[in-house]
Design an enzyme around this catalytic site. Structure first.
Site, PDB file in Angstrom:
ATOM      1  N   GLY B  86       7.047   9.991   1.588  1.00 27.60           N
ATOM      2  CA  GLY B  86       8.297  10.267   2.370  1.00 27.60           C
ATOM      3  C   GLY B  86       9.466  10.100   1.262  1.00 27.60           C
ATOM      4  O   GLY B  86       9.530  10.662   0.255  1.00 27.60           O
ATOM      5  N   LEU B  87      10.538   9.878   1.974  1.00 27.16           N
ATOM      6  CA  LEU B  87      11.827   9.697   1.435  1.00 27.16           C
ATOM      7  C   LEU B  87      12.198  11.230   0.772  1.00 27.16           C
ATOM      8  O   LEU B  87      12.738  11.462  -0.312  1.00 27.16           O
ATOM      9  CB  LEU B  87      11.865   8.708   0.223  1.00 27.16           C
ATOM     10  CG  LEU B  87      11.748   7.254   0.496  1.00 27.16           C
ATOM     11  CD1 LEU B  87      11.879   6.487  -0.694  1.00 27.16           C
ATOM     12  CD2 LEU B  87      13.201   6.819   1.544  1.00 27.16           C
ATOM     13  N   CYS B  88      11.968  12.146   1.557  1.00 29.54           N
ATOM     14  CA  CYS B  88      12.487  13.532   1.159  1.00 29.54           C
ATOM     15  C   CYS B  88      13.286  14.247   2.054  1.00 29.54           C
ATOM     16  O   CYS B  88      12.890  15.483   2.761  1.00 29.54           O
ATOM     17  CB  CYS B  88      11.191  14.422   0.692  1.00 29.54           C
ATOM     18  SG  CYS B  88       9.926  14.347   1.664  1.00 29.54           S
ATOM     19  N   GLY B  89      14.264  13.440   2.909  1.00 28.63           N
ATOM     20  CA  GLY B  89      14.919  14.084   3.808  1.00 28.63           C
ATOM     21  C   GLY B  89      14.303  14.380   5.063  1.00 28.63           C
ATOM     22  O   GLY B  89      13.316  13.656   5.475  1.00 28.63           O
TER      23      GLY B  89
END
Lengths: 137, 286
Positions: B86-89
Site C-alpha cells: 500500500g502507501l501508493c496514493g
C-alpha cells in the site's frame, strides 16, 4: 522494385536492431533462410543460431539468437528473439569452452541426467560459436 | 491551549514521521527509475509481437486458432493487476473502481464475470468484496519475471480454450508520466486484428514447420508478454504513485510542524508574559 526492406530484431529485454537491410540470413527450424525484399509472407520458428544482416551499402552485421519467431512481410521483417546478442559482444574462448563442457556432460551422464536440457545447452553453445566464426570470416 | 511540553513532543513525533516519509520518497524515486527502464526495455517486444498478431488476424490462415474465435459473450474474464504493497496514493483504489464499473456493466447486460488477481492488494480486495476469483498471484516483487505471470495467465487461457470464457481483459495502470497514472481495460482475447488495412485480403503465411505448432507457441508467447508488460507497467506506476504520495506526506508534515511551532512559540511567550506580570504585580504590592 525496392532493394531494401525494414528489419526489426527485438528480444524480450531490449530492442536489438532496427533499420533497413538488403538481405537477412536466419536459422529457421527447418534450415537456414535467406530473406530479400519482396519475400512472400512467412512465419517460422527459429532455433539457436546466427542471424546475418547485409545493411544498405553491403556492410554486414551478425547477431546470435537463442530461438524465437520470425515474421516476414514483403516490406517488413520482424524477428522476435528469446535472447539476442551482437556477435562481436561474444567471446570465442568462452563459447568453445561452453561447447566442450556441454559435450562432456553428455558423455559422462549419470542416472538423474537431464538429456534434453544438456542437448539444448550444447545446441546453444555450438550456435554461439558458429555466429562468432561467421563474424571472423 | 496545550502546554509547551505537549506541543514539543507532538512536534518531535511528527518530525520522525517526516523522516520516514521522506526516506520512502527517495527510495521510491530510485526504484521508479529502475522500473521505468524495465518497462521501456520490454516495450518494443510487446509492440512488435502485437503487430505480428494483428497481421495474422487479417490473414486467411489454413489453421484457425481458437484465440481468434469471436463468440457471443456470456462470460468475461478479467485479469486485475494491482500492487503488493500500500502507501501508493489512490493507485489501487482507481484500478478497483474501474474494475467494479466495468463489471457492473457486464452484470447489467446479463454476463457473468470471472476474475484473476495479480498482486496482494487485488487478492485482498476481491476476498472482501466477493467475486469469482479463479487464480491469484501475490508477492510479485519489484523485478517481476515472466514466469511469475505464466501460471495465472494459463488458467485464463485454458478457460477460454474450453469455451468457458468468451472474452479476457486485463485491467491495470497505464504510465502516462510521473504525476499521472490512468487505469485502463485492455482486451486480450479474442485477439484483435491490426488496424493497418493494407494487410487485409486473401493471403496466408508460409509456415515452417507447420501452422498449428507455430501459432500455438506464438500466441501463448504473445498473451504472456502482454500480461507481463501490464505487470511491469503497473510496477512503475506503483513506484511513481508512492513517490508522489510520500512527497505530499512529507510536505504536509512540514506544514503541520510549522503550525505547531507557531503555537509552541505563542504558548512560551504567553508563559513569559504571565510570569513577568506576576513579578511586577508582586513587586508593586510590596
Amino acid at each position: 522494385m525496392a532493394t531494401t526492406f525494414q528489419c526489426d530484431i527485438v528480444s524480450a529485454e531490449k530492442n536489438i536492431f532496427s533499420g533497413t537491410v538488403e538481405m537477412m540470413v536466419a536459422t529457421g527450424a527447418l534450415g537456414d533462410l535467406g530473406i530479400v525484399p519482396g519475400h512472400a509472407p512467412l512465419l517460422t520458428a527459429l532455433i539457436p543460431g546466427p542471424v546475418k544482416l547485409v545493411l544498405e551499402g553491403g556492410e554486414e552485421q551478425i547477431f546470435y539468437v537463442s530461438g524465437g519467431f520470425l515474421e516476414v512481410q514483403p516490406t517488413i521483417t520482424t524477428l522476435l528473439a528469446d535472447t539476442a546478442l551482437r556477435a562481436n559482444d561474444m567471446d570465442e574462448a568462452a563459447a568453445s569452452q561452453a561447447v566442450e563442457d556441454a559435450e562432456k556432460a553428455i558423455e559422462n551422464r549419470h542416472a538423474d541426467f537431464d538429456y534434453s536440457a544438456a542437448a539444448t545447452q550444447l545446441a546453444e553453445a555450438a550456435a554461439k560459436l558458429r555466429a562468432i566464426r561467421q563474424l571472423k570470416r | 491551549m496545550a502546554s509547551g511540553k505537549e506541543i514539543r513532543t507532538q512536534i518531535s513525533s511528527i518530525k520522525n514521521t517526516q523522516k520516514i516519509t521522506s526516506a520512502m520518497e527517495m527510495v521510491a524515486a530510485s526504484k521508479m527509475r529502475k522500473a521505468q527502464d524495465r518497462m521501456e526495455l520490454g516495450k518494443p517486444y510487446a509492440q512488435r509481437i502485437r503487430a505480428v498478431i494483428g497481421h495474422i488476424a487479417l490473414a486467411t490462415p489454413e489453421y484457425s486458432h481458437v484465440f481468434f474465435e469471436v463468440r457471443p459473450v456470456k462470460r468475461v474474464g478479467y485479469i486485475v493487476v494491482s500492487t503488493d504493497r500500500g502507501l501508493c496514493g489512490g493507485l489501487n483504489t482507481n484500478t478497483f473502481r474501474l474494475a467494479m464499473s466495468t463489471m457492473k456493466q457486464n452484470f447489467d447486460s446479463g454476463m457473468e464475470v470471472d476474475l484473476c488477481a495479480i498482486g496482494a492488494k487485488a487478492v485482498g480486495f476481491f476476498k472482501n468484496f466477493g467475486g469469482n476469483v479463479l487464480a491469484s498471484k501475490r508477492n510479485i516483487g519489484e523485478a517481476p519475471s515472466a514466469i511469475d505471470v505464466v501460471g495465472v495467465v494459463k488458467v485464463m487461457l485454458d478457460k477460454f480454450e474450453a469455451g468457458e470464457l468468451d472474452e479476457v481483459h486485463v485491467i491495470g495502470n497505464k504510465f502516462v508520466n510521473t504525476m499521472t497514472q490512468t487505469p485502463v481495460v485492455e482486451q486480450l482475447l479474442p485477439l484483435q486484428a491490426s488496424e493497418d488495412e493494407s494487410f487485409k485480403g486473401y493471403w496466408d503465411y508460409l509456415y515452417e514447420p507447420d501452422a498449428q505448432a507455430l501459432l500455438d507457441g506464438l500466441l501463448d508467447r504473445y498473451v504472456e508478454s502482454q500480461v507481463y508488460q501490464a505487470v511491469v507497467e503497473n510496477n512503475s506506476c506503483e513506484q511513481a504513485a508512492r513517490m508522489i504520495a510520500m512527497k505530499s506526506a512529507t510536505e504536509n508534515a512540514g506544514d503541520l510542524i510549522d503550525g505547531l511551532q507557531l503555537a509552541y512559540n505563542k504558548a512560551r511567550q504567553a508563559a513569559i508574559t504571565q510570569e513577568l506580570s506576576e513579578i511586577v504585580g508582586g513587586a508593586s504590592a510590596v
